[in-house]
Motif scaffolding. Structure first.
Motif, short mmCIF file in Angstrom:
data_model
loop_
_atom_site.label_atom_id
_atom_site.label_comp_id
_atom_site.label_asym_id
_atom_site.label_seq_id
_atom_site.Cartn_x
_atom_site.Cartn_y
_atom_site.Cartn_z
N GLU A 30 63.60 26.34 22.60
CA GLU A 30 65.06 26.81 21.08
C GLU A 30 63.35 27.24 20.55
N ASN A 31 62.21 26.61 21.36
CA ASN A 31 60.95 27.59 20.38
C ASN A 31 60.96 28.78 21.42
N ILE A 32 60.96 28.52 22.40
CA ILE A 32 60.84 29.43 23.54
C ILE A 32 61.71 31.47 22.94
N LYS A 33 63.30 30.90 23.14
CA LYS A 33 63.99 31.81 22.16
C LYS A 33 63.64 32.21 21.43
N ALA A 34 63.06 31.59 20.28
CA ALA A 34 62.45 32.09 19.07
C ALA A 34 61.81 33.05 18.93
N THR A 82 62.77 34.50 8.62
CA THR A 82 62.88 36.70 9.23
C THR A 82 64.89 36.90 8.76
N ASN A 83 64.61 37.74 9.22
CA ASN A 83 65.79 38.00 9.20
C ASN A 83 66.67 38.21 10.67
N LEU A 84 66.07 37.33 11.50
CA LEU A 84 66.67 37.49 13.15
C LEU A 84 67.48 36.53 13.18
N LYS A 85 67.97 36.70 13.78
CA LYS A 85 70.24 35.58 13.73
C LYS A 85 69.55 34.62 14.72
N LYS A 86 70.08 33.16 14.71
CA LYS A 86 69.91 32.09 15.74
C LYS A 86 70.65 32.88 16.85
N ALA A 87 70.15 33.06 18.27
CA ALA A 87 71.25 32.78 20.11
C ALA A 87 72.19 32.60 19.96
#
Length: 290
Positions: A23-27, A285-290
């Motif tokens: 999860e941390n890697i993806k983020a 941030t404005n990132l959306k969780k995959a």
């Protein structure tokens, strides 16, 4: 808007198995893909920091040894803040007078005078992070790995590796289960205006040059990158992270952070075993969780 993320390693980016979770890697990769810079800021040496990052397939700049060294993403050293030799000798003398085990961080590597004590203190450090992390056998395995992978070298006396004046002293890392004595030594060391004295866990002391602090190194990195500090997020869990929490626009305490860190930080995320870094990235941030 967050443009730069600085994350501590132990107790923050790494889970209790000393790994970067999927999860941390993806983020982190999602943030990098969106042009957000990600920097690791750790008390570890560059070599100790690189191993879990390589295993995770992550490439990023590293602020190592609490800010004593800064490395670019290609692995080139960009800045060094050594301990003044005479002040390091004074600190070593004080630690020896109180029979406190310590390790010596030089530019050439990390050194210890005792393999047995190196094993014991790493197990104690792991236990101190969360009461009892895993089984005793698992902790011994992790301690053995540190020794066997070359992260630390053993010498009869530190003086044998202090003969080369070009090999800068970067940090003294001390451990003791006698917390009363350790606290007394910490207070005495803090009277020296040339030293920055912090901790990454209860029962240890990290002794650097006064200008070798995560916060100072992070400010220098952000300035060079043209990023204002109000656009920087810093994540951490312990006292050696406080200097960067004080200067970042988004100071984020891990759910497992020390009381002092939580008191200082405006924001909080989940624990290091609950992918707190990833959750903070998606939350702030404005990132959306995959």
């Amino acid at each position: 808007m967050i443009q730069l993320i600085a994350t501590d390693m132990d107790g923050t980016l790494l889970n209790d198995q000393k790994k970067v979770s999927t999860e941390n890697i993806k983020a982190i990769k999602a943030a990098q893909n969106e042009g957000i810079e990600v920097v690791v800021a750790t008390g570890r040496s560059k070599e100790e920091a690189q191993e879990p990052l390589d295993e995770a397939g992550l490439t990023c700049p590293i602020i190592s040894i609490n800010g004593a060294e800064t490395w670019d993403a290609a692995g080139n050293v960009a800045d060094v803040k050594p301990l003044p030799y005479e002040e390091a000798m004074k600190a070593m003398k004080l630690l020896r007078e109180h029979a406190i085990y310590f390790e010596l961080y030089l530019q050439s590597g990390t050194y210890s005078e005792s393999k047995e004590q190196a094993m014991d203190v790493i197990v104690q450090l792991m236990e101190s992070i969360k009461g009892a992390v895993g089984t005793q056998i698992e902790m011994q395995r992790m301690a053995n790995k540190r020794i066997q992978n070359g992260s630390i070298s053993f010498v009869d006396q530190f003086e044998t590796v202090l003969t080369d004046s070009s090999d800068a002293i970067l940090k003294l890392l001390a451990f003791s289960t006698n917390l009363v004595i350790l606290d007394q030594v910490e207070e005495e060391l803090k009277e020296n205006p040339y030293l920055a004295v912090t901790a990454s866990a209860r029962g240890n002391l990290e002794i650097n040059a006064i200008d070798a602090q995560k916060g100072i190194a992070l400010q220098a990195y952000a300035k060079q990158a043209g990023i204002p500090m109000e656009s920087v997020m810093a994540l951490g869990d312990n006292l050696n992270d406080l200097s960067m929490m004080k200067v970042a626009g988004y100071p984020v305490a891990m759910g497992n952070a020390a009381y002092e860190v939580k008191q200082l930080c405006t924001y909080q995320t989940d624990t290091n075993d609950e992918h707190g870094v990833a959750n903070a990235i998606y939350t702030y941030t404005n990132l959306k969780k995959a």
